[in-house]
Scaffold this motif. Structure first.
Motif, PDB file in Angstrom:
ATOM      1  N   ASN A   4       0.837  -1.193   0.000  1.00 44.22           N
ATOM      2  CA  ASN A   4       0.000   0.000   0.000  1.00 44.22           C
ATOM      3  C   ASN A   4       0.880   1.255   0.000  1.00 44.22           C
ATOM      4  OD1 ASN A   4       0.732   0.668   2.702  1.00 44.22           O
ATOM      5  ND2 ASN A   4      -0.963  -0.516   3.519  1.00 44.22           N
ATOM      6  N   ARG A   5       0.262   2.416  -0.076  1.00 44.88           N
ATOM      7  CA  ARG A   5       1.011   3.660  -0.180  1.00 44.88           C
ATOM      8  C   ARG A   5       1.945   3.872   1.015  1.00 44.88           C
ATOM      9  NH1 ARG A   5       0.376   8.752  -3.031  1.00 44.88           N
ATOM     10  NH2 ARG A   5       1.613  10.304  -1.930  1.00 44.88           N
ATOM     11  N   THR A   6       1.467   3.610   2.222  1.00 44.87           N
ATOM     12  CA  THR A   6       2.278   3.803   3.427  1.00 44.87           C
ATOM     13  C   THR A   6       3.532   2.933   3.382  1.00 44.87           C
ATOM     14  OG1 THR A   6       0.291   4.319   4.700  1.00 44.87           O
ATOM     15  CG2 THR A   6       2.252   3.716   5.945  1.00 44.87           C
ATOM     16  N   GLU A   7       3.353   1.676   2.982  1.00 41.16           N
ATOM     17  CA  GLU A   7       4.495   0.766   2.878  1.00 41.16           C
ATOM     18  C   GLU A   7       5.449   1.188   1.764  1.00 41.16           C
ATOM     19  OE1 GLU A   7       2.136  -3.234   4.409  1.00 41.16           O
ATOM     20  OE2 GLU A   7       2.129  -2.708   2.274  1.00 41.16           O
ATOM     21  N   LEU A   8       4.895   1.666   0.656  1.00 38.30           N
ATOM     22  CA  LEU A   8       5.726   2.135  -0.455  1.00 38.30           C
ATOM     23  C   LEU A   8       6.543   3.355  -0.045  1.00 38.30           C
ATOM     24  CD1 LEU A   8       6.596   1.901  -3.400  1.00 38.30           C
ATOM     25  CD2 LEU A   8       4.576   3.246  -4.025  1.00 38.30           C
ATOM     26  N   ASP A  24       7.128  10.713   0.684  1.00 42.51           N
ATOM     27  CA  ASP A  24       5.725  10.916   0.342  1.00 42.51           C
ATOM     28  C   ASP A  24       5.575  12.082  -0.623  1.00 42.51           C
ATOM     29  OD1 ASP A  24       2.890  10.161   0.787  1.00 42.51           O
ATOM     30  OD2 ASP A  24       2.761  12.210   1.573  1.00 42.51           O
ATOM     31  N   ALA A  25       6.351  13.143  -0.421  1.00 44.01           N
ATOM     32  CA  ALA A  25       6.314  14.301  -1.326  1.00 44.01           C
ATOM     33  C   ALA A  25       6.785  13.893  -2.723  1.00 44.01           C
ATOM     34  CB  ALA A  25       7.171  15.435  -0.777  1.00 44.01           C
ATOM     35  N   ALA A  26       7.810  13.062  -2.803  1.00 42.08           N
ATOM     36  CA  ALA A  26       8.309  12.597  -4.097  1.00 42.08           C
ATOM     37  C   ALA A  26       7.269  11.731  -4.801  1.00 42.08           C
ATOM     38  CB  ALA A  26       9.610  11.818  -3.911  1.00 42.08           C
ATOM     39  N   LEU A  27       6.611  10.863  -4.063  1.00 41.67           N
ATOM     40  CA  LEU A  27       5.578  10.012  -4.641  1.00 41.67           C
ATOM     41  C   LEU A  27       4.385  10.856  -5.111  1.00 41.67           C
ATOM     42  CD1 LEU A  27       4.829   7.123  -5.333  1.00 41.67           C
ATOM     43  CD2 LEU A  27       3.897   6.889  -3.029  1.00 41.67           C
ATOM     44  N   SER A  28       4.016  11.855  -4.337  1.00 38.65           N
ATOM     45  CA  SER A  28       2.933  12.764  -4.733  1.00 38.65           C
ATOM     46  C   SER A  28       3.318  13.544  -5.986  1.00 38.65           C
ATOM     47  CB  SER A  28       2.601  13.733  -3.603  1.00 38.65           C
ATOM     48  OG  SER A  28       2.017  13.043  -2.522  1.00 38.65           O
ATOM     49  N   ALA A  29       4.576  13.948  -6.079  1.00 40.59           N
ATOM     50  CA  ALA A  29       5.047  14.674  -7.262  1.00 40.59           C
ATOM     51  C   ALA A  29       4.984  13.778  -8.499  1.00 40.59           C
ATOM     52  CB  ALA A  29       6.464  15.187  -7.040  1.00 40.59           C
ATOM     53  N   GLN A  31       2.946  11.303  -8.958  1.00 38.61           N
ATOM     54  CA  GLN A  31       1.520  11.187  -9.273  1.00 38.61           C
ATOM     55  C   GLN A  31       1.041  12.414 -10.031  1.00 38.61           C
ATOM     56  OE1 GLN A  31      -1.055  10.018  -6.005  1.00 38.61           O
ATOM     57  NE2 GLN A  31      -2.686  11.327  -6.781  1.00 38.61           N
ATOM     58  N   ASP A  32       1.424  13.604  -9.582  1.00 37.84           N
ATOM     59  CA  ASP A  32       1.014  14.845 -10.246  1.00 37.84           C
ATOM     60  C   ASP A  32       1.537  14.913 -11.680  1.00 37.84           C
ATOM     61  OD1 ASP A  32      -0.296  15.617  -7.945  1.00 37.84           O
ATOM     62  OD2 ASP A  32       1.282  17.003  -7.289  1.00 37.84           O
ATOM     63  N   VAL A  33       2.794  14.530 -11.877  1.00 37.64           N
ATOM     64  CA  VAL A  33       3.394  14.547 -13.215  1.00 37.64           C
ATOM     65  C   VAL A  33       2.663  13.571 -14.132  1.00 37.64           C
ATOM     66  CG1 VAL A  33       5.472  13.970 -14.541  1.00 37.64           C
ATOM     67  CG2 VAL A  33       5.663  15.350 -12.469  1.00 37.64           C
ATOM     68  N   LEU A  34       2.374  12.366 -13.636  1.00 33.49           N
ATOM     69  CA  LEU A  34       1.640  11.387 -14.440  1.00 33.49           C
ATOM     70  C   LEU A  34       0.268  11.910 -14.837  1.00 33.49           C
ATOM     71  CD1 LEU A  34       2.467   8.004 -12.667  1.00 33.49           C
ATOM     72  CD2 LEU A  34       3.104   8.667 -14.978  1.00 33.49           C
ATOM     73  N   VAL A  35      -0.476  12.431 -13.866  1.00 36.37           N
ATOM     74  CA  VAL A  35      -1.834  12.921 -14.139  1.00 36.37           C
ATOM     75  C   VAL A  35      -1.805  14.078 -15.132  1.00 36.37           C
ATOM     76  CG1 VAL A  35      -3.822  14.098 -13.101  1.00 36.37           C
ATOM     77  CG2 VAL A  35      -2.819  12.111 -11.966  1.00 36.37           C
ATOM     78  N   THR A  36      -0.908  15.035 -14.916  1.00 32.41           N
ATOM     79  CA  THR A  36      -0.818  16.205 -15.801  1.00 32.41           C
ATOM     80  C   THR A  36      -0.412  15.796 -17.208  1.00 32.41           C
ATOM     81  OG1 THR A  36      -0.249  17.624 -13.929  1.00 32.41           O
ATOM     82  CG2 THR A  36       0.291  18.442 -16.125  1.00 32.41           C
ATOM     83  N   SER A  37       0.609  14.968 -17.320  1.00 30.54           N
ATOM     84  CA  SER A  37       1.096  14.547 -18.633  1.00 30.54           C
ATOM     85  C   SER A  37       0.055  13.739 -19.390  1.00 30.54           C
ATOM     86  CB  SER A  37       2.383  13.737 -18.488  1.00 30.54           C
ATOM     87  OG  SER A  37       3.405  14.530 -17.936  1.00 30.54           O
ATOM     88  N   LEU A  38      -0.568  12.780 -18.720  1.00 31.18           N
ATOM     89  CA  LEU A  38      -1.564  11.944 -19.385  1.00 31.18           C
ATOM     90  C   LEU A  38      -2.788  12.753 -19.801  1.00 31.18           C
ATOM     91  CD1 LEU A  38      -1.342   8.703 -17.245  1.00 31.18           C
ATOM     92  CD2 LEU A  38      -0.494   9.051 -19.568  1.00 31.18           C
ATOM     93  N   SER A  39      -3.177  13.732 -18.987  1.00 32.08           N
ATOM     94  CA  SER A  39      -4.340  14.551 -19.353  1.00 32.08           C
ATOM     95  C   SER A  39      -4.060  15.388 -20.601  1.00 32.08           C
ATOM     96  CB  SER A  39      -4.767  15.442 -18.189  1.00 32.08           C
ATOM     97  OG  SER A  39      -3.798  16.437 -17.928  1.00 32.08           O
ATOM     98  N   LYS A  40      -2.775  15.682 -20.872  1.00 33.42           N
ATOM     99  CA  LYS A  40      -2.379  16.412 -22.084  1.00 33.42           C
ATOM    100  C   LYS A  40      -2.153  15.476 -23.267  1.00 33.42           C
ATOM    101  CE  LYS A  40       0.185  20.009 -19.598  1.00 33.42           C
ATOM    102  NZ  LYS A  40       1.548  20.539 -19.377  1.00 33.42           N
ATOM    103  N   GLY A  41      -2.241  14.171 -23.026  1.00 33.90           N
ATOM    104  CA  GLY A  41      -2.008  13.207 -24.094  1.00 33.90           C
ATOM    105  C   GLY A  41      -0.549  12.826 -24.250  1.00 33.90           C
TER     106      GLY A  41
END
Length: 93
Positions: A4-8, A24-29, A31-41
């Motif tokens: 899970n996220r806590t263990e990761l 946790d900040a790095a993992l959140s970053a 996630q943000d990069v993936l979401v932003t990039s994928l939403s742009k195609g």
């Protein structure tokens, strides 16, 4: 078994000599990069590890499993994740 996220976060912190807050900040970053990039195609590639891309799905006719009634499924997008050579060889062992 799954991680899970806590263990990761704890594993990343340990491997990279970071605090759990930093990990946790790095993992959140990530996630943000993936979401932003994928939403742009855009495709996100981490050479050897994985590739993540947005794929188009055409409209199609489906069937309601409860009633058997035909339904129209609209066109949309999905996410395709491909394992890189490092992941493939780790699983193959």
């Amino acid at each position: 078994m799954s991680v899970n996220r806590t263990e990761l976060v704890a594993a990343i912190a340990d491997k990279a000599s970071l605090t759990k807050v930093q990990a946790d900040a790095a993992l959140s970053a990530l996630q943000d990069v993936l979401v932003t990039s994928l939403s742009k195609g855009e495709t996100v590639k981490v050479t050897g590890l994985l590739s993540v891309e947005r794929v188009e799905r055409a409209a199609r006719t489906g069937r309601n499993p409860r009633t058997g009634e035909e339904i129209q499924i609209p066109a949309g997008y999905g996410v395709k994740i491909s394992a890189g050579s490092v992941l493939k060889s780790a699983v193959g062992k």
